[in-house]
Design an enzyme around this catalytic site. Structure first.
Site: not given
Length: 314
Positions: A8, A50
């Site tokens: 991740h 992100h």
């Protein structure tokens, strides 16, 4: 069946998240792939980051100082402007740094482009998959690029760099995934879903990290009325209340839920529709083992090193 071990954000608890240092390290460790978040710059480049705005805890300016809010939106900066920021180390005084105590920081890391990540992936001899999250906001369309535009640019980059066949597109804002299937029908799209407790009556459990009451009310109202902007007209209410059936109807190749929603029953339903199943974000060994027993196709984790210990490498 051994699930893919997907790092991740490149393995955010071992290397600086969403950086070439993280993606390169994941490749050398023999993980099956990496998850990354992509957005569009003002001049149309696909970059990996992100948050919709530069994150103060992770971004330093050319003066060496960590940024202070309010920070600019990714969509408002050019690639050249974004490349000026150092994202290789968290501010040691931040909560982020305290929550990531074992990261090997690397000063000088810059926000990468999707082109650069594709080049890293192509250096790996064994299959190395890119779980590319199309990062657009369904709550505030003004804060990010239109989902269709981001999908167009991301597909173009991956095609041009001969990486489309090793890419799985994911995302919570389904219009982007729907557009990928329109322009590249063979591309793999696993539809991400928010924790389903957010849409049920009552208070969601803490492990589902629920938003505030006002946001929950909006999400539930949208879902009841079948008008969720993130669903692209494929709300679960139109498919007997089944989010999995909605994904199948939308043409999805897989379901990518929170690990808390991965029950035996849900996996069986997904398999009846021919969907692959992954889960995010799983960092606890006991949870990894439980999901392993359910026969998932992929597990996305900040601790791919733990996953390797449990399931073995490729």
């Amino acid at each position: 069946m051994r699930p893919w071990n997907i790092a991740h954000r490149g393995g955010a608890r071992s290397r600086p998240e969403n950086t070439l240092a993280a993606f390169g390290y994941a490749a050398t460790c023999g993980y099956d792939g990496v998850e990354l978040d992509v957005q569009l710059t003002r001049d149309g480049d696909v970059v990996v980051f992100h948050d919709y705005r530069l994150k103060p805890d992770l971004c330093r300016g050319e003066d060496g100082l960590w940024l202070k809010p309010p920070t600019p939106r990714i969509k408002d900066l050019t690639l050249a402007e974004l490349k000026r920021f150092d994202v290789g180390r968290a501010n040691p005084a931040s909560g982020y740094a305290r929550e990531h105590p074992y990261v090997v920081w690397r000063d000088g890391e810059r926000i990468p482009t999707l082109v650069e990540v594709a080049a890293t992936a192509k250096k790996v001899c064994a299959p190395f998959y890119l779980f590319v999250e199309l990062k657009t906001s369904y709550f505030d369309r003004a804060i990010s690029a239109p989902p269709e535009e981001l999908a167009e640019r991301a597909v173009a980059v991956l095609k041009a760099n001969d990486c489309l066949d090793r890419t799985i597109f994911i995302g919570f804002d389904w219009p982007g995934l729907l557009h990928v299937k329109q322009i590249a029908p063979a591309a793999q799209c696993w539809f991400s879903t928010l924790p389903q407790s957010w849409f049920r009556d009552g208070v969601p459990p803490p492990q589902d990290d629920p938003p505030g009451e006002a946001v929950l009310w909006i999400l539930r109202a949208w879902a009841r009325e079948g008008i969720s902007p993130w669903a692209g007209s494929y709300d679960a209410v139109k498919y007997g209340g089944s989010i999995i059936a909605a994904i199948h109807a939308a043409g999805g190749d897989g379901w990518f839920p929170s690990w808390t929603d991965v029950t035996d029953e849900a996996v069986r339903e997904a398999r009846t529709f021919g969907l692959k199943v992954g889960a995010w974000t799983v960092d606890d060994p006991a949870q990894m083992r439980a999901l392993l027993a359910r026969g998932l196709n992929a597990i996305c984790t900040d601790r791919p090193d733990l996953m390797t210990h449990i399931v073995g490498g490729r």
